[in-house]
Design a protein around this motif. Structure first.
Motif, PDB file in Angstrom:
ATOM      1  N   ASN A  21       0.832  -1.216   0.000  1.00  0.00           N
ATOM      2  CA  ASN A  21       0.000   0.000   0.000  1.00  0.00           C
ATOM      3  C   ASN A  21       0.862   1.261   0.000  1.00  0.00           C
ATOM      4  O   ASN A  21       0.512   2.264  -0.626  1.00  0.00           O
ATOM      5  CB  ASN A  21      -0.927   0.002   1.211  1.00  0.00           C
ATOM      6  CG  ASN A  21      -2.063  -0.996   1.075  1.00  0.00           C
ATOM      7  OD1 ASN A  21      -2.464  -1.359  -0.030  1.00  0.00           O
ATOM      8  ND2 ASN A  21      -2.580  -1.457   2.205  1.00  0.00           N
ATOM      9  N   ASN A  24       4.177   0.012  -3.096  1.00  0.00           N
ATOM     10  CA  ASN A  24       3.760  -0.734  -4.291  1.00  0.00           C
ATOM     11  C   ASN A  24       4.754  -1.810  -4.709  1.00  0.00           C
ATOM     12  O   ASN A  24       4.689  -2.321  -5.830  1.00  0.00           O
ATOM     13  CB  ASN A  24       3.449   0.195  -5.465  1.00  0.00           C
ATOM     14  CG  ASN A  24       2.033   0.728  -5.449  1.00  0.00           C
ATOM     15  OD1 ASN A  24       1.410   0.905  -6.491  1.00  0.00           O
ATOM     16  ND2 ASN A  24       1.497   0.995  -4.270  1.00  0.00           N
ATOM     17  N   LEU A  93      -6.138  -6.348  -3.455  1.00  0.00           N
ATOM     18  CA  LEU A  93      -7.165  -6.129  -4.477  1.00  0.00           C
ATOM     19  C   LEU A  93      -8.577  -6.242  -3.891  1.00  0.00           C
ATOM     20  O   LEU A  93      -9.537  -6.544  -4.607  1.00  0.00           O
ATOM     21  CB  LEU A  93      -6.994  -7.133  -5.624  1.00  0.00           C
ATOM     22  CG  LEU A  93      -5.663  -7.085  -6.376  1.00  0.00           C
ATOM     23  CD1 LEU A  93      -5.638  -8.127  -7.490  1.00  0.00           C
ATOM     24  CD2 LEU A  93      -5.378  -5.689  -6.942  1.00  0.00           C
ATOM     25  N   ARG A 120       5.220   0.288 -16.949  1.00  0.00           N
ATOM     26  CA  ARG A 120       4.252  -0.121 -15.935  1.00  0.00           C
ATOM     27  C   ARG A 120       3.402  -1.245 -16.525  1.00  0.00           C
ATOM     28  O   ARG A 120       2.894  -1.133 -17.639  1.00  0.00           O
ATOM     29  CB  ARG A 120       3.355   1.049 -15.521  1.00  0.00           C
ATOM     30  CG  ARG A 120       4.087   2.182 -14.805  1.00  0.00           C
ATOM     31  CD  ARG A 120       3.134   3.319 -14.429  1.00  0.00           C
ATOM     32  NE  ARG A 120       3.792   4.305 -13.574  1.00  0.00           N
ATOM     33  CZ  ARG A 120       4.400   5.401 -14.024  1.00  0.00           C
ATOM     34  NH1 ARG A 120       4.434   5.673 -15.327  1.00  0.00           N
ATOM     35  NH2 ARG A 120       4.981   6.237 -13.170  1.00  0.00           N
ATOM     36  N   GLN A 122       0.404  -2.209 -15.987  1.00  0.00           N
ATOM     37  CA  GLN A 122      -1.018  -1.970 -16.224  1.00  0.00           C
ATOM     38  C   GLN A 122      -1.309  -1.398 -17.621  1.00  0.00           C
ATOM     39  O   GLN A 122      -2.475  -1.328 -18.019  1.00  0.00           O
ATOM     40  CB  GLN A 122      -1.614  -1.070 -15.141  1.00  0.00           C
ATOM     41  CG  GLN A 122      -1.140   0.362 -15.164  1.00  0.00           C
ATOM     42  CD  GLN A 122      -1.776   1.189 -14.054  1.00  0.00           C
ATOM     43  OE1 GLN A 122      -2.229   0.658 -13.036  1.00  0.00           O
ATOM     44  NE2 GLN A 122      -1.828   2.492 -14.244  1.00  0.00           N
ATOM     45  N   HIS A 135      -5.968  -0.076  -7.989  1.00  0.00           N
ATOM     46  CA  HIS A 135      -4.997  -1.097  -8.391  1.00  0.00           C
ATOM     47  C   HIS A 135      -5.729  -2.199  -9.140  1.00  0.00           C
ATOM     48  O   HIS A 135      -6.668  -2.796  -8.625  1.00  0.00           O
ATOM     49  CB  HIS A 135      -4.265  -1.660  -7.179  1.00  0.00           C
ATOM     50  CG  HIS A 135      -3.333  -0.669  -6.555  1.00  0.00           C
ATOM     51  ND1 HIS A 135      -2.159  -0.281  -7.165  1.00  0.00           N
ATOM     52  CD2 HIS A 135      -3.416   0.032  -5.395  1.00  0.00           C
ATOM     53  CE1 HIS A 135      -1.548   0.615  -6.403  1.00  0.00           C
ATOM     54  NE2 HIS A 135      -2.292   0.829  -5.329  1.00  0.00           N
ATOM     55  N   CYS A 138      -1.803  -7.344  -9.053  1.00  0.00           N
ATOM     56  CA  CYS A 138      -0.767  -7.590  -8.041  1.00  0.00           C
ATOM     57  C   CYS A 138       0.114  -8.695  -8.617  1.00  0.00           C
ATOM     58  O   CYS A 138      -0.359  -9.805  -8.884  1.00  0.00           O
ATOM     59  CB  CYS A 138      -1.410  -8.024  -6.727  1.00  0.00           C
ATOM     60  SG  CYS A 138      -0.258  -8.162  -5.346  1.00  0.00           S
ATOM     61  N   HIS A 161       5.038   4.937  -8.397  1.00  0.00           N
ATOM     62  CA  HIS A 161       3.600   4.656  -8.347  1.00  0.00           C
ATOM     63  C   HIS A 161       2.793   5.851  -7.873  1.00  0.00           C
ATOM     64  O   HIS A 161       1.559   5.826  -7.940  1.00  0.00           O
ATOM     65  CB  HIS A 161       3.342   3.492  -7.393  1.00  0.00           C
ATOM     66  CG  HIS A 161       3.709   3.821  -5.968  1.00  0.00           C
ATOM     67  ND1 HIS A 161       5.023   4.030  -5.574  1.00  0.00           N
ATOM     68  CD2 HIS A 161       2.957   4.012  -4.857  1.00  0.00           C
ATOM     69  CE1 HIS A 161       5.043   4.302  -4.274  1.00  0.00           C
ATOM     70  NE2 HIS A 161       3.806   4.304  -3.817  1.00  0.00           N
ATOM     71  N   SER A 190       3.051  -3.825  -7.841  1.00  0.00           N
ATOM     72  CA  SER A 190       1.773  -3.431  -8.433  1.00  0.00           C
ATOM     73  C   SER A 190       1.932  -3.143  -9.925  1.00  0.00           C
ATOM     74  O   SER A 190       3.047  -3.078 -10.451  1.00  0.00           O
ATOM     75  CB  SER A 190       1.224  -2.181  -7.737  1.00  0.00           C
ATOM     76  OG  SER A 190       1.859  -1.021  -8.253  1.00  0.00           O
ATOM     77  N   LYS A 192       1.389  -0.345 -11.142  1.00  0.00           N
ATOM     78  CA  LYS A 192       1.725   1.078 -11.274  1.00  0.00           C
ATOM     79  C   LYS A 192       3.210   1.364 -11.110  1.00  0.00           C
ATOM     80  O   LYS A 192       3.675   2.443 -11.477  1.00  0.00           O
ATOM     81  CB  LYS A 192       0.936   1.891 -10.234  1.00  0.00           C
ATOM     82  CG  LYS A 192      -0.564   1.847 -10.439  1.00  0.00           C
ATOM     83  CD  LYS A 192      -1.290   2.767  -9.453  1.00  0.00           C
ATOM     84  CE  LYS A 192      -2.796   2.635  -9.593  1.00  0.00           C
ATOM     85  NZ  LYS A 192      -3.295   3.014 -10.915  1.00  0.00           N
ATOM     86  N   SER A 214      -5.023 -10.335 -11.167  1.00  0.00           N
ATOM     87  CA  SER A 214      -5.728  -9.088 -11.464  1.00  0.00           C
ATOM     88  C   SER A 214      -7.119  -9.127 -10.859  1.00  0.00           C
ATOM     89  O   SER A 214      -7.597 -10.181 -10.416  1.00  0.00           O
ATOM     90  CB  SER A 214      -5.835  -8.878 -12.979  1.00  0.00           C
ATOM     91  OG  SER A 214      -6.691  -9.854 -13.557  1.00  0.00           O
TER      92      SER A 214
END
Length: 296
Positions: A21, A24, A93, A120, A122, A135, A138, A161, A190, A192, A214
């Motif tokens: 948290n 990341n 998540l 990244r 994502q 998010h 993971c 992130h 993560s 990010k 995810s």
């Protein structure tokens, strides 16, 4: 010199999630025994040998990416369902109704490979601009081999992130720290955080097991239904099947035929028709509960 955050294998899940948290990323040292890595390596060896070299810079022109690990490696199923990892993913998540397996692959970076471009993960979803506080995944990079800087240990950009972070292209090698770790350790990160594979300056192959998870409502990067033939899927336990995607990823997302539980595609009538609305309500988000209340 700055180093990346490491924690021991005995660290509580809640503390690992705290690192995720805040930063990341986190490295959990020696989370699984090297004997499990030995078993995985033996099972996947013929598939790795047959995997072609990557055909572009992001895949790596001296890198092999071997997927379908559920079908090809029974020992890898143990890794995918590691209780510490699933506990971290579930909490990290928890804003989504469900989580799922996104991909499984062994990344083999061969000697002479250059550093991968910083990115990244994502961006896989068509470069969709997910909110800074949402998010979508993971991810795990397990050290299947030695994982040293010289061999191309994964590069991580701490702080990348954050909402005011630079684009991935604006970071340089000077911003990176390498995730050196022992075999059986895992880098959790993560979607990010900016990262990349490192340059392999050694005479050894650097191997990592990349297992990503995810939220349940997005499309998986690796199509698990096609990667794992039905005859193999029928031999797997229900928890692993649900993780692969044989579950509803959210309300009205992923059912089959006549609003049926996706597990019926594998188990047939052994799984009850439909779903239990009381269970759905009990597990649902406040938004879903309000939606159902207004619909009745």
């Amino acid at each position: 010199m700055s180093t990346l955050n490491h924690v021991s294998a005995s660290t509580p899940v809640s503390e690992i999630v705290g690192h995720m948290n805040r930063d990341n990323y986190v490295i959990v040292d020696d989370l699984v025994p090297t004997s499990l890595m030995d078993a995985i390596e033996e099972e996947v060896a013929p598939y790795v040998a047959d995997t072609p070299i990557g055909y572009n810079a992001i895949l790596g022109r001296r890198t092999r990416r071997t997927g379908a690990l559920i079908a090809r490696s029974p020992s890898c199923r143990t890794l995918i369902q590691d209780p510490t990892i699933l506990g971290v993913v579930e909490q990290f998540l928890s804003h989504a109704s469900a989580f799922q397996l996104m991909l499984t692959q062994i990344i083999s970076i061969e000697p002479g490979e250059s550093a991968q471009g910083l990115h990244r993960d994502q961006v896989a979803w068509d470069f969709f601009p997910f909110p800074s506080d949402y998010h979508v995944q993971c991810n795990m990079l397990w050290a299947l081999s030695d994982y040293t800087a010289e061999m191309g240990a994964t590069r991580v950009v701490p702080g990348s992130h954050l909402p005011d972070a630079l684009t991935a292209k604006e970071y340089t090698d000077a911003d990176c720290l390498q995730a050196e770790m022992s075999r059986g350790s895992v880098l959790i990160y993560s979607g990010k955080i900016v990262h990349s594979g490192g340059e392999n300056r050694s005479d050894k192959v650097r191997r990592a097991i990349n297992i990503n998870y995810s939220v349940g409502w997005v499309r998986q990067e690796e199509n698990q239904y096609l990667s794992v033939p039905l005859e193999i899927a029928k031999t797997l336990d229900d928890d692993l099947l649900k993780l692969m995607g044989y579950q509803e990823g959210a309300f009205s997302m992923g059912y089959i035929r006549d609003f049926e539980d996706p597990l019926r595609a594998v188990r047939g009538d052994a799984v009850a028709y439909g779903y239990d609305p009381d269970r759905v309500r009990a597990e649902a988000s406040p938004e879903f509960t309000a939606f159902m209340a207004n619909s009745e």
